[in-house]
Motif scaffolding. Structure first.
Motif, PDB file in Angstrom:
ATOM      1  N   THR A  32       0.825  -1.206   0.000  1.00 52.36           N
ATOM      2  CA  THR A  32       0.000   0.000   0.000  1.00 52.36           C
ATOM      3  C   THR A  32       0.862   1.259   0.000  1.00 52.36           C
ATOM      4  OG1 THR A  32      -1.775  -1.144   1.147  1.00 52.36           O
ATOM      5  CG2 THR A  32      -1.787   1.256   1.261  1.00 52.36           C
ATOM      6  N   VAL A  33       1.891   1.287   0.832  1.00 51.36           N
ATOM      7  CA  VAL A  33       2.765   2.459   0.923  1.00 51.36           C
ATOM      8  C   VAL A  33       3.464   2.702  -0.414  1.00 51.36           C
ATOM      9  CG1 VAL A  33       4.867   3.332   2.017  1.00 51.36           C
ATOM     10  CG2 VAL A  33       3.057   2.359   3.417  1.00 51.36           C
ATOM     11  N   GLU A  38       1.741   6.845  -6.474  1.00 50.12           N
ATOM     12  CA  GLU A  38       1.251   6.809  -7.850  1.00 50.12           C
ATOM     13  C   GLU A  38      -0.208   7.254  -7.938  1.00 50.12           C
ATOM     14  OE1 GLU A  38       1.816   2.779  -8.979  1.00 50.12           O
ATOM     15  OE2 GLU A  38       3.971   2.853  -8.594  1.00 50.12           O
ATOM     16  N   ARG A  39      -0.946   7.117  -6.860  1.00 50.34           N
ATOM     17  CA  ARG A  39      -2.366   7.456  -6.853  1.00 50.34           C
ATOM     18  C   ARG A  39      -2.632   8.870  -6.356  1.00 50.34           C
ATOM     19  NH1 ARG A  39      -5.402   2.509  -4.134  1.00 50.34           N
ATOM     20  NH2 ARG A  39      -7.117   3.912  -4.535  1.00 50.34           N
ATOM     21  N   GLU A 134     -11.236  12.652 -10.261  1.00 51.36           N
ATOM     22  CA  GLU A 134      -9.915  12.318 -10.820  1.00 51.36           C
ATOM     23  C   GLU A 134      -9.090  11.449  -9.878  1.00 51.36           C
ATOM     24  OE1 GLU A 134      -8.470  16.242 -11.490  1.00 51.36           O
ATOM     25  OE2 GLU A 134      -9.567  16.469 -13.369  1.00 51.36           O
ATOM     26  N   ILE A 135      -9.600  11.161  -8.686  1.00 56.35           N
ATOM     27  CA  ILE A 135      -8.877  10.314  -7.737  1.00 56.35           C
ATOM     28  C   ILE A 135      -8.868   8.889  -8.266  1.00 56.35           C
ATOM     29  CG2 ILE A 135      -8.922   9.342  -5.402  1.00 56.35           C
ATOM     30  CD1 ILE A 135     -10.204  11.971  -4.468  1.00 56.35           C
ATOM     31  N   ASN A 136      -7.711   8.249  -8.212  1.00 59.29           N
ATOM     32  CA  ASN A 136      -7.609   6.849  -8.621  1.00 59.29           C
ATOM     33  C   ASN A 136      -8.178   5.990  -7.503  1.00 59.29           C
ATOM     34  OD1 ASN A 136      -6.915   4.246  -9.277  1.00 59.29           O
ATOM     35  ND2 ASN A 136      -4.774   4.680  -9.648  1.00 59.29           N
ATOM     36  N   THR A 137      -9.386   5.506  -7.705  1.00 57.19           N
ATOM     37  CA  THR A 137     -10.078   4.723  -6.682  1.00 57.19           C
ATOM     38  C   THR A 137     -10.041   3.230  -6.976  1.00 57.19           C
ATOM     39  OG1 THR A 137     -12.165   4.968  -7.840  1.00 57.19           O
ATOM     40  CG2 THR A 137     -11.649   6.630  -6.153  1.00 57.19           C
ATOM     41  N   SER A 138      -9.236   2.833  -7.912  1.00 53.86           N
ATOM     42  CA  SER A 138      -9.144   1.418  -8.307  1.00 53.86           C
ATOM     43  C   SER A 138     -10.506   0.840  -8.667  1.00 53.86           C
ATOM     44  CB  SER A 138      -8.499   0.589  -7.209  1.00 53.86           C
ATOM     45  OG  SER A 138      -7.175   1.009  -6.998  1.00 53.86           O
ATOM     46  N   GLY A 139     -11.288   1.608  -9.390  1.00 54.95           N
ATOM     47  CA  GLY A 139     -12.567   1.121  -9.887  1.00 54.95           C
ATOM     48  C   GLY A 139     -13.748   1.262  -8.947  1.00 54.95           C
ATOM     49  N   TRP A 140     -13.627   2.082  -7.901  1.00 54.75           N
ATOM     50  CA  TRP A 140     -14.749   2.304  -6.995  1.00 54.75           C
ATOM     51  C   TRP A 140     -15.384   3.632  -7.294  1.00 54.75           C
ATOM     52  CZ3 TRP A 140     -17.376  -0.772  -3.946  1.00 54.75           C
ATOM     53  CH2 TRP A 140     -18.313  -0.172  -3.084  1.00 54.75           C
TER      54      TRP A 140
END
Length: 146
Positions: A32-33, A38-39, A134-140
């Motif tokens: 996660t860290v 990248e996100r 625009e937040i990378n939510t990994s598809g949520w």
């Protein structure tokens, strides 16, 4: 194998299981860290986004809407509303006009109150919702309508 479960067997299972889950926790934490930079898109925070966040909080929008799955489920998810309603081809205009046009006075339908926001506040909330989208939510959320 013997039929008897001994204290040493129980201790070994406890220590072995504990070590397994501690190592699993550490591996997931490191993963996660490493993925978070990248996100991250904090460099895209503008004064308008900050104003929009303030408007969002001052008017308790989270009391009815969800944002990235957090909040109340009375009104629609707004984490992807900018993209859902046109993106660069009018998403911001849609958000502003939708807020400005409330309530619609349609009988039997839940209505958002009119907060009488200024043009700067309307622009700010639209920019905040654009930034949130625009937040990378990994598809949520898992579906387009939240």
């Amino acid at each position: 194998m013997s039929e008897k479960f001994t204290k040493s067997m129980a201790r070994n299972i406890f220590y072995g299981g504990s070590m397994f889950f501690i190592l699993l926790f550490l591996v997931l934490t490191v993963g996660t860290v490493r993925a978070l930079p990248e996100r991250d898109h904090r460099e895209n925070i503008t004064a308008q986004v900050i104003l929009g966040k303030k408007v969002w909080e001052d008017n308790n929008c989270i009391g009815c809407h969800t944002l990235l799955g957090e909040g109340a489920y009375f009104a629609p998810e707004l984490g992807n509303v900018y993209e859902r309603r046109g993106g660069a081809d009018g998403g911001k205009d849609f958000i502003i006009e939708w807020i400005r046009g409330m309530p619609t006075e349609i009988e039997g339908r839940r209505q958002m109150p009119n907060f009488n926001l200024s043009e700067a506040e309307l622009d700010g909330i639209a920019e905040f919702l654009k930034w949130t989208g625009e937040i990378n939510t990994s598809g949520w959320p898992p579906n387009i309508e939240g």
